[in-house]
Scaffold this motif. Structure first.
Motif, PDB file in Angstrom:
ATOM      1  N   VAL A 123       0.823  -1.200   0.000  1.00  0.00           N
ATOM      2  CA  VAL A 123       0.000   0.000   0.000  1.00  0.00           C
ATOM      3  C   VAL A 123       0.867   1.265   0.000  1.00  0.00           C
ATOM      4  N   ASN A 124       2.068   1.207   0.563  1.00  0.00           N
ATOM      5  CA  ASN A 124       2.974   2.362   0.577  1.00  0.00           C
ATOM      6  C   ASN A 124       3.490   2.702  -0.815  1.00  0.00           C
ATOM      7  N   GLY A 125       3.439   1.754  -1.761  1.00  0.00           N
ATOM      8  CA  GLY A 125       3.911   2.000  -3.114  1.00  0.00           C
ATOM      9  C   GLY A 125       2.816   2.498  -4.045  1.00  0.00           C
ATOM     10  N   LEU A 126       1.594   2.708  -3.529  1.00  0.00           N
ATOM     11  CA  LEU A 126       0.462   3.137  -4.353  1.00  0.00           C
ATOM     12  C   LEU A 126       0.355   4.657  -4.386  1.00  0.00           C
ATOM     13  N   PRO A 147      11.380  -8.493  -6.268  1.00  0.00           N
ATOM     14  CA  PRO A 147      10.916  -7.253  -6.884  1.00  0.00           C
ATOM     15  C   PRO A 147       9.636  -6.722  -6.236  1.00  0.00           C
ATOM     16  N   ASN A 148       9.571  -5.398  -6.065  1.00  0.00           N
ATOM     17  CA  ASN A 148       8.400  -4.727  -5.527  1.00  0.00           C
ATOM     18  C   ASN A 148       7.945  -3.667  -6.505  1.00  0.00           C
ATOM     19  N   ALA A 149       6.622  -3.544  -6.676  1.00  0.00           N
ATOM     20  CA  ALA A 149       6.074  -2.482  -7.517  1.00  0.00           C
ATOM     21  C   ALA A 149       5.987  -1.219  -6.700  1.00  0.00           C
ATOM     22  N   VAL A 150       6.458  -0.089  -7.258  1.00  0.00           N
ATOM     23  CA  VAL A 150       6.398   1.202  -6.582  1.00  0.00           C
ATOM     24  C   VAL A 150       5.837   2.232  -7.556  1.00  0.00           C
ATOM     25  N   ARG A 151       5.381   3.350  -7.037  1.00  0.00           N
ATOM     26  CA  ARG A 151       4.789   4.431  -7.820  1.00  0.00           C
ATOM     27  C   ARG A 151       3.698   3.882  -8.733  1.00  0.00           C
TER      28      ARG A 151
END
Length: 156
Positions: A123-126, A147-151
């Motif tokens: 949720v912090n990357g949304l 890997p993490n999705a950000v922005r």
């Protein structure tokens, strides 16, 4: 024969067995030592011990063919890992579909359209509020576990 005499014989018998085993081990050790001495590489000539590397990088016992010799530029030799080329900022932005998102726990997964891999999103990357099956654009950064999705933004 009373009980104490009987146990004394057993002790003697086991002591004899221990002594037999000890002698057997000494014999085996001596045989191995003699075998090693017989098969040792001492006395071989330098040429017999020499190893060569062929043009494919394999170790061989035959010397290289002087006709196959080729010159190498010192600048062409690269030691270590090649530096990663910086990607263009436009290619870092990916598109995908949210396949799972748990609002109460604050995480989910996005399926990347290009690679079809599932990428974790927190949720912090949304940047926008997302739901399952939402089409999004995102960037990928490596986290502790992968890997993490950000922005992450919704696409229109």
């Amino acid at each position: 024969m009373n009980k104490s005499e009987n146990s004394g014989k057993k002790e003697n018998l086991s002591k004899k067995e221990v002594e037999k085993r000890k002698q057997q081990k000494q014999r085996e050790k001596q045989e191995k030592k003699e075998e090693r001495l017989a098969n040792s590489k001492k006395g071989k000539s330098l040429e017999d011990m020499m190893a060569y590397i062929d043009e494919d990088g394999n170790i061989t016992s035959t010397p290289p063919d002087p006709n196959k010799k080729r010159e190498v530029n010192l600048e062409d030799i690269q030691i270590g890992v090649a530096r990663k080329q910086e990607e263009e900022p436009a290619s870092l932005i990916r598109t995908g579909v949210v396949t799972f998102f748990n609002e109460s726990k604050g995480y989910g997964f996005i399926k990347d359209q290009r690679t079809q891999e599932s990428i974790f999103v927190h949720v912090n990357g949304l940047l926008d509020r997302v739901r399952e099956n939402s089409r999004v654009t995102f960037e990928v950064e490596m986290g502790h576990k992968g890997p993490n999705a950000v922005r992450v933004k919704l696409t229109k």
